[in-house]
Design a protein around this motif. Structure first.
Motif, PDB file in Angstrom:
ATOM      1  N   THR A 215      46.567  37.719  27.641  1.00  0.00           N
ATOM      2  CA  THR A 215      46.978  36.589  27.040  1.00  0.00           C
ATOM      3  C   THR A 215      47.009  36.555  25.432  1.00  0.00           C
ATOM      4  O   THR A 215      47.671  36.244  24.693  1.00  0.00           O
ATOM      5  CB  THR A 215      46.030  35.354  27.358  1.00  0.00           C
ATOM      6  OG1 THR A 215      44.693  35.619  26.982  1.00  0.00           O
ATOM      7  CG2 THR A 215      46.152  34.980  28.851  1.00  0.00           C
ATOM      8  N   ASP A 216      46.094  37.540  24.887  1.00  0.00           N
ATOM      9  CA  ASP A 216      45.824  37.646  23.472  1.00  0.00           C
ATOM     10  C   ASP A 216      47.122  38.551  23.173  1.00  0.00           C
ATOM     11  O   ASP A 216      47.535  38.194  22.071  1.00  0.00           O
ATOM     12  CB  ASP A 216      44.685  38.617  23.174  1.00  0.00           C
ATOM     13  CG  ASP A 216      43.372  37.512  23.242  1.00  0.00           C
ATOM     14  OD1 ASP A 216      43.488  36.562  23.349  1.00  0.00           O
ATOM     15  OD2 ASP A 216      42.169  38.142  23.184  1.00  0.00           O
ATOM     16  N   ARG A 217      47.562  39.559  23.792  1.00  0.00           N
ATOM     17  CA  ARG A 217      48.582  40.258  23.447  1.00  0.00           C
ATOM     18  C   ARG A 217      49.884  39.329  23.238  1.00  0.00           C
ATOM     19  O   ARG A 217      50.629  39.453  22.237  1.00  0.00           O
ATOM     20  CB  ARG A 217      48.942  41.340  24.283  1.00  0.00           C
ATOM     21  CG  ARG A 217      47.885  42.574  23.996  1.00  0.00           C
ATOM     22  CD  ARG A 217      48.230  43.833  24.652  1.00  0.00           C
ATOM     23  NE  ARG A 217      48.341  43.813  26.148  1.00  0.00           N
ATOM     24  CZ  ARG A 217      47.305  44.068  26.929  1.00  0.00           C
ATOM     25  NH1 ARG A 217      46.134  44.849  26.218  1.00  0.00           N
ATOM     26  NH2 ARG A 217      47.384  44.195  28.309  1.00  0.00           N
TER      27      ARG A 217
ATOM     28  N   ASP B   1      50.595  41.358  34.996  1.00  0.00           N
ATOM     29  CA  ASP B   1      50.524  39.942  35.536  1.00  0.00           C
ATOM     30  C   ASP B   1      49.153  39.491  35.744  1.00  0.00           C
ATOM     31  O   ASP B   1      48.793  38.635  36.763  1.00  0.00           O
ATOM     32  CB  ASP B   1      51.337  40.128  37.096  1.00  0.00           C
ATOM     33  CG  ASP B   1      50.641  41.023  37.819  1.00  0.00           C
ATOM     34  OD1 ASP B   1      49.733  41.909  37.647  1.00  0.00           O
ATOM     35  OD2 ASP B   1      50.790  40.901  39.198  1.00  0.00           O
ATOM     36  N   LEU B   2      48.079  39.916  34.829  1.00  0.00           N
ATOM     37  CA  LEU B   2      46.536  39.610  35.174  1.00  0.00           C
ATOM     38  C   LEU B   2      46.208  38.595  34.252  1.00  0.00           C
ATOM     39  O   LEU B   2      46.614  38.354  33.132  1.00  0.00           O
ATOM     40  CB  LEU B   2      45.904  40.845  34.924  1.00  0.00           C
ATOM     41  CG  LEU B   2      45.792  41.943  35.836  1.00  0.00           C
ATOM     42  CD1 LEU B   2      44.900  43.190  35.396  1.00  0.00           C
ATOM     43  CD2 LEU B   2      45.609  41.491  37.342  1.00  0.00           C
ATOM     44  N   GLY B   3      45.619  37.528  34.773  1.00  0.00           N
ATOM     45  CA  GLY B   3      45.168  36.405  33.811  1.00  0.00           C
ATOM     46  C   GLY B   3      44.072  36.524  33.122  1.00  0.00           C
ATOM     47  O   GLY B   3      42.824  36.071  33.327  1.00  0.00           O
ATOM     48  N   VAL B   4      44.021  37.756  32.469  1.00  0.00           N
ATOM     49  CA  VAL B   4      42.759  38.114  31.566  1.00  0.00           C
ATOM     50  C   VAL B   4      42.929  38.061  29.989  1.00  0.00           C
ATOM     51  O   VAL B   4      44.099  38.007  29.590  1.00  0.00           O
ATOM     52  CB  VAL B   4      42.446  39.700  31.982  1.00  0.00           C
ATOM     53  CG1 VAL B   4      41.949  39.624  33.387  1.00  0.00           C
ATOM     54  CG2 VAL B   4      43.385  40.633  31.482  1.00  0.00           C
TER      55      VAL B   4
ATOM     56  N   ARG C  99      37.158  42.424  27.426  1.00  0.00           N
ATOM     57  CA  ARG C  99      37.846  41.233  27.943  1.00  0.00           C
ATOM     58  C   ARG C  99      36.558  40.230  27.839  1.00  0.00           C
ATOM     59  O   ARG C  99      35.233  40.367  28.268  1.00  0.00           O
ATOM     60  CB  ARG C  99      38.037  41.091  29.539  1.00  0.00           C
ATOM     61  CG  ARG C  99      39.047  42.078  29.590  1.00  0.00           C
ATOM     62  CD  ARG C  99      39.481  42.437  31.344  1.00  0.00           C
ATOM     63  NE  ARG C  99      40.279  43.076  31.720  1.00  0.00           N
ATOM     64  CZ  ARG C  99      40.929  43.176  32.855  1.00  0.00           C
ATOM     65  NH1 ARG C  99      40.059  42.996  33.809  1.00  0.00           N
ATOM     66  NH2 ARG C  99      41.959  44.301  33.109  1.00  0.00           N
ATOM     67  N   ASP C 100      36.930  38.711  27.209  1.00  0.00           N
ATOM     68  CA  ASP C 100      35.836  37.783  26.816  1.00  0.00           C
ATOM     69  C   ASP C 100      35.626  37.112  27.996  1.00  0.00           C
ATOM     70  O   ASP C 100      36.596  36.466  28.666  1.00  0.00           O
ATOM     71  CB  ASP C 100      36.431  37.239  25.887  1.00  0.00           C
ATOM     72  CG  ASP C 100      35.111  36.278  24.972  1.00  0.00           C
ATOM     73  OD1 ASP C 100      33.986  36.667  25.615  1.00  0.00           O
ATOM     74  OD2 ASP C 100      35.269  35.486  24.230  1.00  0.00           O
TER      75      ASP C 100
ATOM     76  N   VAL D  76      36.546  41.223  35.701  1.00  0.00           N
ATOM     77  CA  VAL D  76      37.809  40.752  36.333  1.00  0.00           C
ATOM     78  C   VAL D  76      38.144  39.212  35.807  1.00  0.00           C
ATOM     79  O   VAL D  76      39.073  38.846  36.066  1.00  0.00           O
ATOM     80  CB  VAL D  76      37.652  40.900  37.740  1.00  0.00           C
ATOM     81  CG1 VAL D  76      37.591  42.356  38.498  1.00  0.00           C
ATOM     82  CG2 VAL D  76      36.669  39.865  38.423  1.00  0.00           C
ATOM     83  N   GLN D  77      37.176  38.649  34.981  1.00  0.00           N
ATOM     84  CA  GLN D  77      37.314  37.087  34.404  1.00  0.00           C
ATOM     85  C   GLN D  77      37.660  36.082  35.541  1.00  0.00           C
ATOM     86  O   GLN D  77      38.221  35.321  35.553  1.00  0.00           O
ATOM     87  CB  GLN D  77      38.417  37.113  33.680  1.00  0.00           C
ATOM     88  CG  GLN D  77      37.996  37.874  32.177  1.00  0.00           C
ATOM     89  CD  GLN D  77      38.977  37.789  31.138  1.00  0.00           C
ATOM     90  OE1 GLN D  77      40.149  37.955  30.990  1.00  0.00           O
ATOM     91  NE2 GLN D  77      38.452  37.369  29.987  1.00  0.00           N
ATOM     92  N   GLU D  78      36.995  36.598  36.962  1.00  0.00           N
ATOM     93  CA  GLU D  78      36.859  35.411  37.823  1.00  0.00           C
ATOM     94  C   GLU D  78      35.701  34.958  38.323  1.00  0.00           C
ATOM     95  O   GLU D  78      34.957  35.889  39.108  1.00  0.00           O
ATOM     96  CB  GLU D  78      37.843  35.998  39.034  1.00  0.00           C
ATOM     97  CG  GLU D  78      39.284  36.310  38.697  1.00  0.00           C
ATOM     98  CD  GLU D  78      40.029  36.456  39.867  1.00  0.00           C
ATOM     99  OE1 GLU D  78      39.679  36.063  41.027  1.00  0.00           O
ATOM    100  OE2 GLU D  78      40.965  37.527  39.824  1.00  0.00           O
TER     101      GLU D  78
END
Length: 350
Positions: free
Chosen positions: A197-199, A190-193, A151-152, A129-131
């Motif tokens: 952001t890459d797309r 609306d996710l900060g993943v 996801r990195d 979830v990158q949090e």
């Protein structure tokens, strides 16, 4: 055997009049036990309904022969393909796959990590979830390999196998620009993943290379409602509502690029209600290559993701990690290129 009794090695040994050690070695196909005895033991084990105790075996061997997989939402078609591909490839190499879903919840992810540590899995494949990363650092401290999927998380310094989403966003926007479009609305989650952001970064790069401005209102974040409606990863209704607002303006976009194919469905409905033709009045490009894309009218141009290749590569990468001690230095990043499939929604194909 009494009803409810779990057959043991001792039960098989007593039935055949041999030692427990002989039964154990026969079931393990040890050469020290003759072929005839091995066949007798296996036949009796099957007759008595013997099932090996995997937990006990893992304690003896120091390996559970199990990989954990943590996914955000298994109903996401891309992740569903990953699960299927990874499970098949794990089975081929003698491993089981233990699946856990987080629904984009950090609390759920922490609980999943704790459970996998408790179960003693050999390694973990995870879409985070990158949090927060502390719960995953515990695996590295315990010597359990961790491979990130899609996801990195840079602070984890972990291996990553996924999609080149920058390229995917670039392909989608560049395709619309090549069709003569000069204004593009980008509908994204609306996710900060990192995948999101890459797309967006790929979209911005395509616009910049063509000398086109990215206006503040042309990158629109769509609420996903994942936690309220966990059975479906995306809600086309939210994309419909936002696209409707955009198309009310006089200077409407000539194209919509959607961060997933479900959002494109929302745009289809808006266009139909507004009397706009796709692609004559507005182009639509999706993302994900979901199964319905060729069957909507007009058929949806979309960026297909190489789920099968990622599944095999991720498992193979994990198995290599398990065969050698962790190495120092930078983590390995393996990104597969997506592929734009042109169909009628952007003026090509059928």
């Amino acid at each position: 055997m009494p009803e409810g009794h779990r057959t043991t090695l001792k039960d098989i040994a007593e039935s055949l009049g041999v030692s427990v050690n002989t039964v154990s070695r026969a079931l393990a196909d040890k050469d020290s036990v003759g072929v005839e005895t091995r066949n007798r033991v296996k036949a009796e084990a099957e007759r008595l309904g013997y099932v090996p105790n995997v937990t006990a075996r893992s304690l003896v061997l120091g390996s559970a022969s199990t990989l954990g997989m943590v996914i955000t939402n298994p109903s996401n078609p891309f992740y569903a393909q990953l699960i299927s591909g990874m499970e098949q490839h794990c089975r081929k190499h003698g491993y089981s796959l233990l699946l856990m879903a987080t629904e984009e919840s950090l609390d759920n992810e922490r609980r999943a990590a704790e459970e996998l540590l408790r179960r003693g899995v050999d390694g973990v494949l995870v879409v985070t979830v990158q949090e927060g990363a502390e719960h995953w650092r515990r695996f590295r401290s315990a010597g359990v390999p961790l491979v990130l999927i899609s996801r990195d998380v840079p602070e984890l310094n972990a291996d990553l196998v996924g999609v080149d989403h920058v390229l995917g966003g670039y392909q989608a926007a560049s395709h619309a620009i090549a069709r003569g479009v000069r204004k593009i609305c980008f509908l994204e989650e609306d996710l900060g993943v990192s995948s999101v952001t890459d797309r967006v970064a790929g979209y911005r790069r395509a616009m910049a290379e063509s000398g086109l401005p990215v206006e503040p209102d042309t990158v629109i974040k769509v609420p996903t409602r994942r936690l309220e409606q966990s059975a479906m990863p995306w809600d086309p209704g939210e994309a419909y509502r936002l696209a409707k607002d955009v198309l009310r303006t006089a200077d409407r976009p000539m194209a919509f690029v959607a961060g997933n194919d479900y959002f494109a469905l929302g745009v289809y409905r808006v266009a139909d209600e507004a009397g706009l033709r796709i692609p004559e009045d507005v182009l639509v490009v999706g993302y994900g290559g979901h199964p319905f894309a060729p069957y909507v009218i007009p058929a949806l141009t979309t960026v297909e993701l190489p789920a099968a290749e990622i599944a095999v590569s991720a498992v193979d990468h994990m198995l290599r990690r398990l065969k050698r001690p962790p190495v120092e230095g930078p983590p390995e990043k393996i990104l597969f290129p997506p592929r734009l499939v042109e169909r009628a929604s952007s003026g090509g194909g059928r």
